[in-house]
Design an enzyme around this catalytic site. Sequence first.
Site, PDB file in Angstrom:
ATOM      1  N   SER A 131       0.879  -1.162   0.000  1.00 57.21           N
ATOM      2  CA  SER A 131       0.000   0.000   0.000  1.00 57.21           C
ATOM      3  C   SER A 131       0.917   1.212   0.000  1.00 57.21           C
ATOM      4  O   SER A 131       1.760   1.353   0.892  1.00 57.21           O
ATOM      5  CB  SER A 131      -0.892  -0.022   1.242  1.00 57.21           C
ATOM      6  OG  SER A 131      -1.897   0.945   1.117  1.00 57.21           O
ATOM      7  N   GLU A 132       0.799   2.077  -1.012  1.00 52.90           N
ATOM      8  CA  GLU A 132       1.837   3.081  -1.225  1.00 52.90           C
ATOM      9  C   GLU A 132       1.891   4.160  -0.148  1.00 52.90           C
ATOM     10  O   GLU A 132       2.816   4.957  -0.120  1.00 52.90           O
ATOM     11  CB  GLU A 132       1.718   3.702  -2.627  1.00 52.90           C
ATOM     12  CG  GLU A 132       0.487   4.549  -2.886  1.00 52.90           C
ATOM     13  CD  GLU A 132      -0.638   3.753  -3.534  1.00 52.90           C
ATOM     14  OE1 GLU A 132      -0.690   2.520  -3.340  1.00 52.90           O
ATOM     15  OE2 GLU A 132      -1.479   4.375  -4.220  1.00 52.90           O
ATOM     16  N   ASN A 133       0.910   4.187   0.738  1.00 55.11           N
ATOM     17  CA  ASN A 133       1.013   5.119   1.850  1.00 55.11           C
ATOM     18  C   ASN A 133       1.973   4.623   2.939  1.00 55.11           C
ATOM     19  O   ASN A 133       2.151   5.297   3.944  1.00 55.11           O
ATOM     20  CB  ASN A 133      -0.372   5.422   2.446  1.00 55.11           C
ATOM     21  CG  ASN A 133      -1.131   4.173   2.829  1.00 55.11           C
ATOM     22  OD1 ASN A 133      -1.099   3.167   2.139  1.00 55.11           O
ATOM     23  ND2 ASN A 133      -1.821   4.243   3.948  1.00 55.11           N
TER      24      ASN A 133
END
Lengths: 207, 243
Positions: A45-47
Amino acid sequence: MPWDRNQMAARAAQELEDGMYVNLGIGIPTLVANYVGDKDITLQSENGMLGMGPFPYEGEEDPDLINAGKQTITELNRTSYFDSATSFGMIRGGKIAAAILGAMEVAENGDLANWMIPGKLVKGMGGAMDLVAGVGKVIVVMDHQNKAGESKVLKSCTLPLTGAGVVDRIITNLGVLDVVEGGLKIVETADGVTEDEIRAATEATIV
Amino acid sequence: MQKVYDNADAALEGLLFDGMFIAAGGFGLCGIPELLIDAIVKAGTKDLTIASNNCGVDGFGLGKLLDTKQIKKMLSSYVGENAEFMRQYLSGELELEFNPQGTLAERMRAGGAGIPGFYTKTGVGTVVAEGKELKEFDGETYVLERGIVADISIVKAWKADDTGNLVFRKTARNFNPPAAMCGKVCIAEVEEIVPRGSLDPDHIHLPGIFVHRLIQGEHEKRIEQRTVRKREEQSGAAAGEEV
């Protein structure tokens, strides 16, 4: 019968192989996680998370634990957390094997548009531009046509691009197409959908 | 070295001015510096340029500064579901420089690390690369992006010691470390300031050298998309129903 959202997600899950680190976009791509079965897949998840787990049980939501779609999620025993710069280091650095993304338009040369409609809808590219520039394989999952019945699989994109020549494979409700030399190649049709029906629903050149 | 302040107003004293450039940590509403944002709303500082991945939601987080029209320009990657953000942008009231998420994070990190610019593949062939220098490396085209140095940065962490060493929690880390690094002055708000020596030095996420002022406070930590699964469902299913 064209595929529904879940069938498209299930088909996209077949693209994933054991041991892959994968990023799933918002919308139908999120559903792909339901169909990976026994395969050892680590979701990014790129966060700032590797090893994304399922939605929490009711009452166990944690505001400090969300995915890139801002949904509450959970961690797994393999999970790691990191900051956004490190996250995109692994994306840009080619460590993520595949990204499965939604799209507004895809073109026969692999151009992808999925972040804005000028003057109308401003979503923003989020991490999509970095993902398509950096990951190993870019798979688009979307409806073949828009609500007005117009093809979303085009000769060239009309909307501002997310990436130029970045898409490898397109999975739609009608079937699976690959971006190849000279246009798109039909790899598979949804059950009961003919190649002619795909051609009729496609503006792009099919080779 | 006295970094701990009583509250957000005190921590921002002498730092705010009209037209200033602020870098803010957070992703969506996760890990946002709620208290410092509220203090800037109260201070009424105008014509702000803010680098932040999102701009809060309508009426919460940085969205409050949109409501009061204190923001002149945003550097963001995602407008998403923030209706007021989209309205102000489409009507021309608000300038918006779209930055790909990874480019924004790296611009902050680079600016804070003394790197004025870097080349990236991200955005090549799109509007993001228009007007920027392109350069070929090993047969691939890259675009030059500039490092960001902000007048101040405002960030949120879980725990700190009084020297400003920060520990974040889960995905609330996100943009906070790079945002903290790129501010000439960094103000951090945390849930708990713990005594010196009680944080394991090997487990510090951001060294205190990047943090100049510090406050402790209560956070609302609003959830943007509450998604849950039912108890009888098998674990392993990653997507359930939105409620």
